[in-house]
Design a protein around this motif. Structure first.
Motif, short mmCIF file in Angstrom:
data_model
loop_
_atom_site.label_atom_id
_atom_site.label_comp_id
_atom_site.label_asym_id
_atom_site.label_seq_id
_atom_site.Cartn_x
_atom_site.Cartn_y
_atom_site.Cartn_z
N LEU A 110 -67.58 9.80 13.47
CA LEU A 110 -69.08 9.11 13.63
C LEU A 110 -69.22 8.07 12.58
CD1 LEU A 110 -71.85 12.08 13.96
CD2 LEU A 110 -70.86 10.24 15.74
N GLY A 111 -68.06 8.35 11.87
CA GLY A 111 -67.48 7.20 10.21
C GLY A 111 -68.10 7.85 9.24
N LYS A 112 -67.63 7.33 8.03
CA LYS A 112 -67.82 7.99 6.57
C LYS A 112 -69.49 8.08 6.17
CE LYS A 112 -66.32 7.27 1.58
NZ LYS A 112 -65.61 6.18 1.03
N VAL A 113 -69.91 6.94 6.05
CA VAL A 113 -71.14 6.97 6.30
C VAL A 113 -71.90 7.89 6.53
CG1 VAL A 113 -73.96 5.56 6.47
CG2 VAL A 113 -71.50 4.32 5.81
N GLU A 114 -72.26 8.35 8.42
CA GLU A 114 -72.44 9.82 8.96
C GLU A 114 -71.76 11.08 8.67
OE1 GLU A 114 -75.27 9.40 10.84
OE2 GLU A 114 -75.51 7.33 10.93
N ALA A 115 -70.70 11.29 8.10
CA ALA A 115 -70.75 12.42 7.47
C ALA A 115 -71.24 12.58 6.13
CB ALA A 115 -68.84 12.19 7.36
N ILE A 116 -71.60 11.09 5.17
CA ILE A 116 -72.27 11.30 3.86
C ILE A 116 -73.34 12.24 4.16
CG2 ILE A 116 -72.78 10.80 1.90
CD1 ILE A 116 -70.16 9.16 2.03
N ARG A 117 -74.04 11.73 5.30
CA ARG A 117 -75.35 11.77 5.35
C ARG A 117 -75.67 13.27 6.19
NH1 ARG A 117 -76.07 7.66 8.13
NH2 ARG A 117 -77.78 6.13 6.43
N THR A 118 -74.13 13.65 6.68
CA THR A 118 -74.52 14.77 7.19
C THR A 118 -74.88 15.79 6.12
OG1 THR A 118 -73.73 14.56 9.25
CG2 THR A 118 -73.58 16.75 8.24
N GLY A 119 -73.59 15.52 4.97
CA GLY A 119 -73.61 16.03 3.65
C GLY A 119 -74.68 15.80 3.02
N ILE A 120 -75.25 15.35 2.90
CA ILE A 120 -76.31 15.53 1.95
C ILE A 120 -77.67 16.37 2.02
CG2 ILE A 120 -75.44 13.52 0.80
CD1 ILE A 120 -77.74 11.65 1.59
N ASP A 121 -78.21 15.84 4.22
CA ASP A 121 -78.70 16.94 4.36
C ASP A 121 -79.16 18.68 4.68
OD1 ASP A 121 -80.40 14.34 5.61
OD2 ASP A 121 -78.49 14.16 7.55
N ALA A 212 -82.80 9.65 -4.80
CA ALA A 212 -82.18 7.98 -4.66
C ALA A 212 -81.19 7.93 -3.58
CB ALA A 212 -81.14 7.70 -6.31
N LEU A 213 -80.25 9.08 -3.43
CA LEU A 213 -79.27 8.63 -2.97
C LEU A 213 -79.55 8.76 -1.21
CD1 LEU A 213 -76.40 8.41 -1.99
CD2 LEU A 213 -75.98 10.61 -2.05
N ARG A 214 -81.09 9.81 -1.55
CA ARG A 214 -80.90 10.03 0.06
C ARG A 214 -82.25 9.03 0.53
NH1 ARG A 214 -81.24 15.96 -1.87
NH2 ARG A 214 -80.46 17.04 -0.58
N GLY A 215 -82.56 8.58 -1.06
CA GLY A 215 -83.59 7.44 0.24
C GLY A 215 -83.26 6.40 0.99
N ILE A 216 -81.76 5.76 0.35
CA ILE A 216 -81.18 4.66 0.25
C ILE A 216 -80.63 4.86 1.94
CG2 ILE A 216 -78.63 3.50 0.15
CD1 ILE A 216 -79.32 3.45 -3.05
N GLU A 230 -71.92 -1.11 -1.15
CA GLU A 230 -73.10 -1.50 -0.44
C GLU A 230 -74.78 -0.83 -1.06
OE1 GLU A 230 -75.87 -1.59 4.12
OE2 GLU A 230 -73.08 -1.43 3.75
N ILE A 231 -74.27 0.65 -1.31
CA ILE A 231 -74.72 1.66 -1.47
C ILE A 231 -74.94 1.39 -2.97
CG2 ILE A 231 -75.01 4.29 -2.25
CD1 ILE A 231 -74.19 4.95 0.17
N THR A 232 -74.27 0.68 -3.86
CA THR A 232 -74.46 1.05 -5.26
C THR A 232 -75.01 -0.34 -5.83
OG1 THR A 232 -72.81 1.71 -5.53
CG2 THR A 232 -73.14 0.37 -7.04
N LEU A 233 -74.82 -2.18 -4.60
CA LEU A 233 -76.25 -2.95 -5.04
C LEU A 233 -76.91 -2.49 -4.64
CD1 LEU A 233 -73.34 -5.33 -3.35
CD2 LEU A 233 -74.16 -4.52 -6.16
N ARG A 238 -83.02 -1.70 -6.52
CA ARG A 238 -84.38 -1.21 -6.79
C ARG A 238 -84.49 -0.58 -8.06
NH1 ARG A 238 -84.50 3.43 -1.17
NH2 ARG A 238 -84.18 1.40 0.27
N GLY A 239 -83.51 -1.14 -8.85
CA GLY A 239 -83.68 -0.99 -10.55
C GLY A 239 -83.12 0.73 -10.81
N ALA A 240 -82.49 1.32 -10.08
CA ALA A 240 -81.74 2.05 -10.75
C ALA A 240 -80.90 2.08 -11.27
CB ALA A 240 -81.30 3.29 -9.03
N GLY A 241 -80.68 3.09 -12.15
CA GLY A 241 -79.85 2.75 -13.26
C GLY A 241 -78.15 3.58 -13.25
N VAL A 242 -77.36 2.57 -13.30
CA VAL A 242 -76.44 3.56 -12.97
C VAL A 242 -74.95 2.96 -14.37
CG1 VAL A 242 -74.24 2.32 -11.54
CG2 VAL A 242 -76.42 1.85 -10.50
#
Length: 305
Positions: A110-121, A212-216, A230-233, A238-242
């Motif tokens: 499904l792609g890396k982004v979907e794999a990350i989304r599955t993990g954080i869920d 913050a990551l789940r929200g994005i 893309e996630i960092t930008l 959103r004004g989040a400190g990096v």
């Protein structure tokens, strides 16, 4: 062109001075109440590297004063990534019973982004560390990342990625990339951290505030080939400190031949253009240091090349 060259050298001197100042300025660690951290490892056909990655995360978890869990997401691999990941986690859990671990499997790629989304869920931690399956962390990396995040109020933090081939590191392409990373990460990104302008939280070493990551990921459709940029930008918008911590180190497998290196850089370049002139093009028109940094990249890095 001579004036252009002298200007580029002058700017590089500013980078070096700022990087030195950033290292001096870093706050010292105090006695902190360390929150639970969830490692999320997206993996696709990584049977050669996944075991080393998992074992390094167990070592990080053992040195970390808080609770940890490791979640490997097999994104429909056609090799033995799933089986090796399970075997490694089962073996290490017997030796480190306080660290939780599990493997989740996608039936298709499904792609890396979907794999990350599955993990954080499935993650329970208030902090989420996203780690590429072809990378492995030094034992004290997690503690340094968490300390920096808590002491400086950041929502995301990254560290130094050391290029490796997983062996003796004598390949000329690997050595050249080590020189490149030492300038790009050890100097430029360290300087960027002074003004909260870190451009990329690398997939090889990243730590996020879970909310913050789940929200994005839940509100935005991440669709560029460089999802970490893309996630960092988006976090900057959103004004989040990096932040960036040079002392926190991850080793990562890099290309060892010209063809593979060319494909990687072409993907990075396309992802950069897609993000800066399409997805996040409004950042180029803001009155901010981040906007100035983006234009610097266009003029000196891409225009200069």
């Amino acid at each position: 062109y001579s004036w252009y060259t002298f200007l580029a050298i002058g700017v590089a001197g500013v980078w070096a001075f700022a990087a030195t100042f950033a290292r001096i300025k870093q706050n010292k660690a105090k006695r902190l109440l360390r929150p639970m951290v969830s490692f999320v490892v997206p993996a696709y056909n990584e049977e050669k590297n996944i075991s080393r990655c998992i074992m390094s995360l167990f070592r990080c978890a053992e040195k970390y004063a808080g609770l940890c869990e490791i979640i490997v997401v097999d994104d429909g691999s056609s090799d033995y990534t799933y089986e090796i990941a399970w075997a490694t986690i089962e073996l290490k859990r017997r030796r480190h019973p306080r660290v939780r671990g599990k493997v989740v499997r996608h039936s298709a790629n499904l792609g890396k982004v979907e794999a990350i989304r599955t993990g954080i869920d499935r993650a329970l931690g208030s902090l989420i560390a996203v780690v590429d399956a072809d990378s492995w962390w030094l034992p004290d990396t997690m503690t340094k990342l968490v300390d920096y995040m808590l002491l400086n109020g950041k929502k995301a933090v990254t560290g130094y990625a050391h290029p490796s081939d997983g062996d003796a590191e004598v390949n000329p392409y690997v050595v050249l990339q080590q020189l490149e990373y030492s300038q790009g990460l050890g100097v430029a990104r360290c300087a960027q951290s002074l003004g909260n302008n870190v451009l990329v939280v690398s997939g090889a070493i990243s730590l996020y505030d879970a909310d913050a990551l789940r929200g994005i990921l839940n509100e935005k459709s991440i669709h560029s080939v460089t999802e970490d940029l893309e996630i960092t930008l988006e976090m900057h918008k959103r004004g989040a400190g990096v932040g960036y911590v040079k002392a926190a180190t991850s080793l990562t497998i890099v290309p060892t031949s010209f063809n593979v290196l060319w494909s990687q850089r072409l993907r990075w370049f396309i992802g950069w253009l897609h993000n800066t002139i399409s997805i996040h093009r409004d950042l180029l028109l803001r009155k901010s240091w981040l906007t100035l940094l983006l234009w610097y990249c266009y003029i000196f890095e891409y225009g200069g090349a």
